[in-house]
Motif scaffolding. Structure first.
Motif, short mmCIF file in Angstrom:
data_model
loop_
_atom_site.label_atom_id
_atom_site.label_comp_id
_atom_site.label_asym_id
_atom_site.label_seq_id
_atom_site.Cartn_x
_atom_site.Cartn_y
_atom_site.Cartn_z
N ALA A 151 0.90 -1.16 0.00
CA ALA A 151 0.00 0.00 0.00
C ALA A 151 0.93 1.20 0.00
O ALA A 151 1.66 1.42 0.97
N GLU A 152 0.99 1.94 -1.10
CA GLU A 152 1.98 3.02 -1.20
C GLU A 152 1.33 4.32 -1.65
O GLU A 152 0.21 4.34 -2.14
N TYR A 153 2.08 5.38 -1.49
CA TYR A 153 1.64 6.71 -1.94
C TYR A 153 0.32 7.10 -1.29
O TYR A 153 -0.68 7.34 -1.95
N PHE A 154 0.33 7.15 0.03
CA PHE A 154 -0.82 7.62 0.79
C PHE A 154 -0.45 8.91 1.52
O PHE A 154 0.54 8.94 2.24
N GLU A 155 -1.26 9.95 1.31
CA GLU A 155 -1.02 11.23 1.98
C GLU A 155 -1.68 11.29 3.35
O GLU A 155 -1.37 12.13 4.17
N HIS A 156 -2.66 10.40 3.55
CA HIS A 156 -3.42 10.38 4.82
C HIS A 156 -3.30 8.99 5.42
O HIS A 156 -3.63 8.00 4.77
N VAL A 157 -2.85 8.92 6.65
CA VAL A 157 -2.64 7.61 7.28
C VAL A 157 -3.96 6.86 7.43
O VAL A 157 -4.00 5.63 7.36
N GLU A 158 -5.06 7.57 7.60
CA GLU A 158 -6.36 6.91 7.75
C GLU A 158 -6.65 6.01 6.54
O GLU A 158 -7.01 4.84 6.68
N GLU A 159 -6.45 6.54 5.33
CA GLU A 159 -6.71 5.75 4.13
C GLU A 159 -5.71 4.60 4.00
O GLU A 159 -6.06 3.50 3.58
N ALA A 160 -4.46 4.85 4.40
CA ALA A 160 -3.42 3.80 4.34
C ALA A 160 -3.79 2.64 5.28
O ALA A 160 -3.61 1.47 4.93
N VAL A 161 -4.32 2.96 6.45
CA VAL A 161 -4.75 1.93 7.41
C VAL A 161 -5.88 1.10 6.78
O VAL A 161 -5.89 -0.13 6.87
N TRP A 162 -6.82 1.77 6.12
CA TRP A 162 -7.91 1.04 5.46
C TRP A 162 -7.34 0.07 4.41
O TRP A 162 -7.77 -1.06 4.30
N ALA A 163 -6.36 0.57 3.65
CA ALA A 163 -5.73 -0.28 2.62
C ALA A 163 -5.06 -1.49 3.26
O ALA A 163 -5.25 -2.63 2.81
N VAL A 164 -4.30 -1.26 4.33
CA VAL A 164 -3.60 -2.36 5.01
C VAL A 164 -4.61 -3.38 5.53
O VAL A 164 -4.41 -4.60 5.40
N GLU A 165 -5.71 -2.91 6.09
CA GLU A 165 -6.73 -3.84 6.62
C GLU A 165 -7.27 -4.75 5.52
O GLU A 165 -7.50 -5.94 5.74
N VAL A 166 -7.47 -4.18 4.33
CA VAL A 166 -7.95 -4.99 3.20
C VAL A 166 -6.87 -5.96 2.73
O VAL A 166 -7.12 -7.14 2.51
N LEU A 167 -5.63 -5.46 2.59
CA LEU A 167 -4.53 -6.30 2.09
C LEU A 167 -4.22 -7.45 3.05
O LEU A 167 -3.87 -8.55 2.63
N LYS A 168 -4.35 -7.18 4.35
CA LYS A 168 -4.05 -8.20 5.38
C LYS A 168 -4.92 -9.44 5.24
O LYS A 168 -4.50 -10.54 5.57
N GLU A 169 -6.14 -9.23 4.76
CA GLU A 169 -7.09 -10.34 4.67
C GLU A 169 -6.61 -11.45 3.74
O GLU A 169 -7.07 -12.58 3.81
N THR A 170 -5.65 -11.14 2.87
CA THR A 170 -5.15 -12.13 1.91
C THR A 170 -4.18 -13.12 2.54
O THR A 170 -3.91 -14.18 1.98
#
Length: 397
Positions: A151-170
């Motif tokens: 999960a790269e190129y995020f200006e807001h940590v909130e959105e990056a956390v959402w991305a990580v939560e989705v990616l983690k499920e894999t």
């Protein structure tokens, strides 16, 4: 065929230095395959030969990671502000995965599937909406069995956390990289706090990419590392900066510079600057070291050459490059032969060759971030009236 390499976490856990690749969007824009403005990666489906060749050059330069050319390949970005493409998001993402895997198999490299910030987040769409966009890209990455996720190129940590939560499920390893400097994200959350949140969300590798020059990025990652350790958490660290000097940037990075994106050439780091960057990153405890916009294969080669003693290997591209310029010993001109030495290149202060060139710029500090009406995204092309407003505002700044 090369043996199947061990995964990203196995390598980092063993203390290996993993070298990332460089900037695809900027490099392919210069070569005529990407449109500046939307910066979308339809070239993966449209001109696979161009994307494949760039992957090969980074692999030859020493990169261990082939990142899929999926930057901004989310459906909401592919159809934004009048951008019309003839491929679906899934087609672009699938083609990018196939190209990265084909080239990774030619050497000792891993394939990383990447997602990045979305226009939907900037337009204040819900967490569920934003996560659905990541999920769509992720379905392709799983189908194509990438080795790990970024999960790269995020200006807001909130959105990056959402991305990580989705990616983690894999269940695949997850790296998370923000495009922030030492001042923190666009809402002023410090790099340290950002890193702690990302690790708690499940990222095993954290760091920064893009927006700032190498030294600024290394400093931001140092702040992350310190905070993660202080919180009693464990992580690996990554850094993939710009290949441009940005000492005059504010918290939004090089996008604020008046030279962005078509006048940045005077700011390009030399290969010798890259040696210094690679050493600083290594000394800071960062073990996933690569590049973002502006990084060409010769920059990655310089990183690989600087860290050759630690890695125990020189990249294939070094066959055409003497250590610290020693190939110049073969030059016909004696004054150029005299430059075949490390202390010459290490101490050079390159001139810009531009008599009236200022050493710094004043950034455009418009202070616009998520939630601001100017950032509401639209499928239709930007209108003449909208542009007129922006031109006037720019002149008054």
């Amino acid at each position: 065929k090369a043996p199947v390499p061990s995964g990203i976490l196995e390598r980092l856990n063993a203390g290996e230095v993993v070298i990332g690749d460089g900037g695809f969007v900027f490099a392919l824009e210069k070569r005529g395959y990407v449109k500046a403005g939307p910066w979308t990666p339809e070239a993966a489906a449209e001109h696979p030969e161009a994307v494949r060749q760039l992957h090969r050059e980074f692999l030859r330069a020493g990169a261990n990671v082939m990142q899929t050319f999926t930057f901004y390949a989310s459906d909401d970005k592919l159809e934004n502000r009048g951008n019309k493409i003839t491929f679906t998001g899934a087609q672009v993402n699938e083609a990018a995965c196939d190209l990265a895997r084909e080239v990774a198999n030619e050497g000792d490299a891993l394939v990383a599937g990447g997602v990045c910030q979305t226009p939907s987040y900037l337009s204040c769409k819900s967490e569920a909406d934003v996560k659905a966009i990541f999920k769509k890209q992720l379905d392709v990455f799983m189908k194509k069995n990438v080795d790990f996720l970024i999960a790269e190129y995020f200006e807001h940590v909130e959105e990056a956390v959402w991305a990580v939560e989705v990616l983690k499920e894999t269940g695949k390893p997850v790296a998370a990289s923000l495009c922030i400097g030492p001042e923190g994200d666009m809402h002023g959350i410090s790099p340290g706090e950002c890193a702690v949140r990302l690790v708690k969300a499940g990222a095993q590798i954290v760091g920064v990419n893009c927006h700032f020059d190498p030294m600024t990025c290394v400093n931001a990652v140092k702040m992350m590392k310190e905070a993660v350790e202080k919180a009693g958490l464990k992580a690996h660290y990554m850094v993939q900066p710009l290949a441009y000097h940005t000492p005059d940037c504010s918290c939004q990075g090089f996008i604020d510079l008046p030279e962005f994106p078509f006048g940045l050439e005077p700011r390009i780091l030399t290969r010798w600057d890259m040696h210094k960057y690679a050493r600083e990153a290594y000394n800071a405890g960062i073990r996933f070291i690569g590049g973002c916009c502006g990084f060409e294969p010769y920059h990655i080669r310089a990183v690989a050459e600087e860290l050759a003693p630690e890695r125990g290997v020189l990249p294939a591209a070094s066959e055409k490059h003497g250590n610290w310029g020693t190939g110049l010993e073969m030059h016909t001109k004696p004054w150029v032969r005299a430059r075949a030495r490390r202390d010459y290149w290490e101490n050079l202060k390159p001139a810009s060759g531009r008599p009236l060139c200022p050493s710094m710029s004043a950034p455009d500090g418009w202070g616009v971030t998520k939630g601001h009406t100017d950032l509401l995204q639209q499928k239709e092309a930007t209108t003449k009236a909208q542009l007129k407003q922006l031109f006037e505002r720019s002149m008054n700044h």
